[in-house]
Design a protein around this motif. Structure first.
Motif, short mmCIF file in Angstrom:
data_model
loop_
_atom_site.label_atom_id
_atom_site.label_comp_id
_atom_site.label_asym_id
_atom_site.label_seq_id
_atom_site.Cartn_x
_atom_site.Cartn_y
_atom_site.Cartn_z
N GLN A 1 0.78 -1.23 0.00
CA GLN A 1 0.00 0.00 0.00
C GLN A 1 0.82 1.28 0.00
O GLN A 1 0.24 2.36 -0.10
N SER A 2 2.11 1.19 0.13
CA SER A 2 2.90 2.41 0.33
C SER A 2 3.43 3.01 -0.96
O SER A 2 4.22 3.95 -0.94
N ARG B 1 3.90 5.13 -4.32
CA ARG B 1 3.50 6.41 -4.89
C ARG B 1 4.49 6.75 -5.99
O ARG B 1 5.66 6.34 -5.96
N SER B 2 4.01 7.48 -6.97
CA SER B 2 4.89 7.92 -8.05
C SER B 2 5.16 9.41 -7.86
O SER B 2 4.27 10.17 -7.50
N VAL C 1 2.96 14.38 -7.07
CA VAL C 1 2.87 13.08 -6.40
C VAL C 1 1.53 12.42 -6.71
O VAL C 1 0.48 13.06 -6.64
N GLN C 2 1.59 11.17 -7.08
CA GLN C 2 0.39 10.38 -7.31
C GLN C 2 0.43 9.15 -6.41
O GLN C 2 1.33 8.32 -6.52
N THR C 3 -0.51 9.08 -5.47
CA THR C 3 -0.59 7.89 -4.62
C THR C 3 -1.14 6.74 -5.44
O THR C 3 -2.17 6.86 -6.09
N GLN C 4 -0.45 5.62 -5.41
CA GLN C 4 -0.85 4.48 -6.21
C GLN C 4 -1.84 3.61 -5.46
O GLN C 4 -1.81 3.52 -4.23
N GLN D 1 -4.07 2.20 6.49
CA GLN D 1 -2.65 2.31 6.77
C GLN D 1 -2.40 2.90 8.15
O GLN D 1 -3.09 3.82 8.58
N ARG E 1 -1.55 18.25 -6.73
CA ARG E 1 -0.79 17.36 -5.84
C ARG E 1 0.71 17.62 -5.99
O ARG E 1 1.52 16.70 -6.09
#
Length: 291
Positions: A165-166, A168-169, A211-214, A265, A286
């Protein structure tokens, strides 16, 4: 038709053939699964491991109305496959790769034709067209079309599933890039005006981070019955479709199943080497500043 149209026309024809090949490969795999009814385990208790359910999962290649385009629907499980079924799954992956390559070619050469291509392809297979018509579903979901079927390299003794779950791009962008992105939004809105003013106060050479949370990923850790040719005894795969294991002799491997959904999380301490500021600088994009 004028001469400049021919290349684009032929690329579209090629893409249609690739899509037809993919649908045919999926049909062969679904038909063989129905004929064999191999041992199957599914993570979700509501998942349907029947031949009809397996076929529906394979042919789930469309957006549902209102679905976020970044989201994909998962069908997590394990299929104990013989050589024939493994070969059929590999042929599906080959067809998926060819379809993906055809789409990328159109995207890079005639990007305006991509939307029309997606609309046209949905009518080229009865299973897809029937469900689209019956359920009122929207356009073709490209990621769900080309995502690979996970196939183990050899017999597997154990499979340990875990949510990851952690991820991110982080994309490095310039102040000018950020400004152009904001200007494409509603510049009459007060929050966009405020962000443009904040951006104007930065030096033009300052780098920024978008930042993009995946989305959470399911990772399958495979423990092989015997070392592979390269000496490895285990391997990790990100999976979103049933995992095919060539375990006709051994049967279903030992499985450690995670929760059916990723858990919230836990709050983690900020890493000392965190390079980005904790507060977002341009919320609409973002975008963060580096420390």
């Amino acid at each position: 038709m004028t001469a400049p149209d021919y290349p684009a026309y032929h690329r579209m024809q090629h893409l249609e053939r690739c899509f037809d090949d993919l649908m045919a490969a999926l049909d062969i795999l679904a038909t063989q699964y129905a004929a064999q009814c191999p041992p199957t385990w599914m993570l979700s208790p509501t998942a349907d491991p029947s031949p009809d359910g397996f076929r529906a999962a394979l042919f789930d290649v469309w957006h549902q109305t209102g679905q976020d385009g970044r989201e994909t629907r998962n069908y997590l499980g394990i299929v104990v496959a013989n050589d024939e079924l493994v070969d059929a799954a590999r042929n599906v992956n080959i067809a998926k790769d060819a379809f993906h390559a055809g789409l990328q070619k159109i995207k890079s050469t005639t990007p305006k034709a991509l939307s029309g291509a997606k609309a046209q392809l949905t009518t080229r297979h009865p299973d897809v067209h029937r469900v689209l018509r019956k359920e009122g579903l929207a356009r073709l979901h490209l990621k769900q079309c080309w995502r690979q079927l996970p196939i183990a390299d050899a017999e597997v003794a154990k499979v340990r599933f875990a949510w990851y779950q952690s991820g991110r791009s982080i994309k490095r962008i310039t102040v000018r890039d950020a400004e152009q992105k904001l200007l494409r939004l509603d510049t009459d809105a007060s929050h966009i005006k405020m962000q443009l003013r904040r951006l104007a106060g930065l030096p033009s050479e300052e780098p920024l981070a978008q930042v993009q949370t995946q989305a959470p990923l399911m990772r399958a850790n495979l423990f092989f019955s015997h070392p592979l040719a390269d000496g490895h005894t285990r391997r990790a795969l990100n999976v979103s479709m049933p995992l095919f294991v060539p375990n006709e002799r051994l049967g279903m491997p030992d499985i450690k199943a995670p929760p059916t959904q990723p858990q919230p999380q836990r709050t983690r301490a900020t890493r000392r080497d965190e390079k980005l500021e904790s507060d977002v600088f341009l919320p609409s994009l973002r975008v963060y500043r580096y420390r």
